[in-house]
Design an enzyme around this catalytic site. Structure first.
Site, PDB file in Angstrom:
ATOM      1  CG  ASP A  90      -1.860   1.205   1.250  1.00  0.00           C
ATOM      2  OD1 ASP A  90      -2.411   1.527   0.187  1.00  0.00           O
ATOM      3  OD2 ASP A  90      -2.042   1.821   2.312  1.00  0.00           O
ATOM      4  CB  SER A  91       0.309   4.718  -1.097  1.00  0.00           C
ATOM      5  OG  SER A  91      -0.931   4.905  -0.436  1.00  0.00           O
ATOM      6  N   GLY A 100      -2.582   9.221  -4.253  1.00  0.00           N
ATOM      7  CA  GLY A 100      -3.818   9.587  -4.967  1.00  0.00           C
ATOM      8  C   GLY A 100      -3.813  10.909  -5.690  1.00  0.00           C
ATOM      9  CB  CYS A 138      -2.878   0.855  -2.725  1.00  0.00           C
ATOM     10  SG  CYS A 138      -2.802   2.596  -3.184  1.00  0.00           S
ATOM     11  CD  GLU A 140      -2.562   9.442   5.344  1.00  0.00           C
ATOM     12  OE1 GLU A 140      -1.961  10.510   5.401  1.00  0.00           O
ATOM     13  OE2 GLU A 140      -2.377   8.598   4.460  1.00  0.00           O
ATOM     14  CB  CYS A 199      -9.877   5.255  -1.120  1.00  0.00           C
ATOM     15  SG  CYS A 199      -8.389   5.763  -0.226  1.00  0.00           S
ATOM     16  CB  THR A 200      -7.063   1.071   1.534  1.00  0.00           C
ATOM     17  OG1 THR A 200      -6.164   2.143   1.328  1.00  0.00           O
ATOM     18  CG2 THR A 200      -6.847   0.005   0.495  1.00  0.00           C
ATOM     19  CG  HIS A 201      -6.744   6.017   3.830  1.00  0.00           C
ATOM     20  ND1 HIS A 201      -5.912   5.537   2.866  1.00  0.00           N
ATOM     21  CD2 HIS A 201      -5.945   6.548   4.793  1.00  0.00           C
ATOM     22  CE1 HIS A 201      -4.661   5.779   3.218  1.00  0.00           C
ATOM     23  NE2 HIS A 201      -4.654   6.384   4.376  1.00  0.00           N
TER      24      HIS A 201
END
Lengths: 265, 265
Positions: free
Chosen positions: B13-14, B46, B76, B152, B184-186
């Site tokens: 992942d980023s 992104g 990601c 984040e 988006c994973t977040h």
């Protein structure tokens, strides 16, 4: 100067926030040549460790020195706070924090508030620089990490921006600050929203005009340095990732159209 | 397998958003070994160009393959949408978008909404993959760039998160969508706020459970691949910038304490 010298003042930032500073610098020094480098492939720096910020900043500064810049301005608080103290020779480097602190202390405030990135706050560089000049001044800092992406998304006039500004300023306003330092290059464009929150009695220190004056003064008092800078009013832009946003927001920050060239660091 | 093989499934992942996906994968496959790599020195991806995202992703995948991972999961969406189509051999690579699309189409929706990063939306990968499987399904996408930094910063329960979610979902809700893909994973951790906005009739596709199921199915149907993966329930974490936040938020996402090792790509 090397033979490829462009004889320009280098301006380094992690992304395009520094273009807001460049605009004010160019207003003071419209004939000087400038090269701007934004490390857009790896921005933002404000959430990274000191080791990584130093490594990235060193690469950026090296590129600008290789272009023959007689002077490099670190137009990024995160880079200045984390990396500047680590450079062995600062002769050709100018940071953004000392001039900002000098401007903030001009009105002899008793209580100074600072909003900045996490890395800048963690470094305590603003605190230390203020204490060096004015030991009695009380200093209050608050990291404001969401303000950077809010500006980068062009949301600076939104309700989200208003809420975020309110949240980050609240602990500082409780301390009755006289002066508020906008300690990140991105925050200048949020000044209208910030002014709404702090009222008219708090002095806001915006770094663009500060750096314009500081750089002008530095060159006036260093004729040898001044002599090495070409004065054809040229601006060149380099980035590590050539995004549409750099061109679009860069133009908005600068007030005129820009073109940029992609490089690798 | 090379002689240094850790015999683990690689997860790239980023940053640390993919750890939210890893948690669901580990729930399905608790005995398999995993190596997680987060490119925290250069996250988020992104907002970058395809060229840069491909370059960074290639370096990350190469590192995981060099660790002898028989399979690498791109956890990601940005990396999957921008980079996966460019890899010549996809044999040992698993993206996140195709399984997500398959899960989204399971209930035969007429109108699918997607929120994702700017790069993912710009790539139209979700749109193309949906159209391949179900040509009549209408697709509506909206980039939601501020949601990544909101997560984040640990602000997922804040009023700011609420406003941002409202703003990004409004155009999709106007289209009367049946299904909403959190692309988006977040965004998984924002599910409660998103649920408040969309009401109970819209099906929300969260990628963690989708990937857990998809990976389990892939291994069940590929015994040769399955055989090469060690099953000691080990998790290893690598990052390109070892921040406190990776350790702190990673633990929150995973539900248990983690340690990580810093590497250079």
């Amino acid at each position: 100067m090397n033979k490829n010298s462009q004889g320009a003042i280098g301006v380094f930032d992690s992304g395009f926030g520094g273009i807001d500073i460049l605009r004010d610098i160019v207003q003071e020094l419209p004939k000087h040549n400038f090269i701007y480098l934004g490390d857009t492939a790896r921005a933002p720096y404000g959430t990274r460790t000191q080791q990584t910020i130093y490594h990235f900043t060193e690469q950026g500064v090296k590129f600008l020195l290789e272009q023959g810049c007689p002077l490099v301005v670190l137009a990024c608080n995160t880079a200045s706070s984390q990396a500047l103290p680590l450079f062995e020779s600062r002769g050709s480097l100018m940071g953004i924090i000392k001039p900002t602190v000098k401007a903030a202390l001009y009105s002899k405030p008793e209580r100074v508030g600072i909003i900045a990135t996490e890395a800048t706050v963690r470094s305590n560089t603003f605190l230390k620089e203020i204490k060096k000049l004015s030991n009695k001044t009380e200093v209050f800092q608050n990291p404001a990490p969401l303000l950077v992406p809010i500006v980068e998304e062009g949301e600076e006039s939104s309700k989200i921006a208003e809420l975020a500004v309110e949240e980050y300023l609240a602990p500082l306003l409780k301390k009755n600050i006289d002066v508020l330092i906008l300690g990140c290059t991105h925050f200048g464009v949020l000044e209208p929203k910030i002014r709404e929150q702090v009222g008219k009695d708090v002095k806001i220190v915006r770094e663009g005009p500060v750096m314009g004056n500081a750089l002008k003064h530095l060159l006036e008092t260093n004729p040898k340095l001044e002599k090495n800078i070409k004065k054809k009013g040229k601006l060149r832009f380099y980035t590590t990732d050539l995004t549409d946003k750099f061109i679009r927001l860069g133009a908005r920050f600068l007030g005129k159209k820009i073109t940029a060239e992609k490089i690798e660091l």
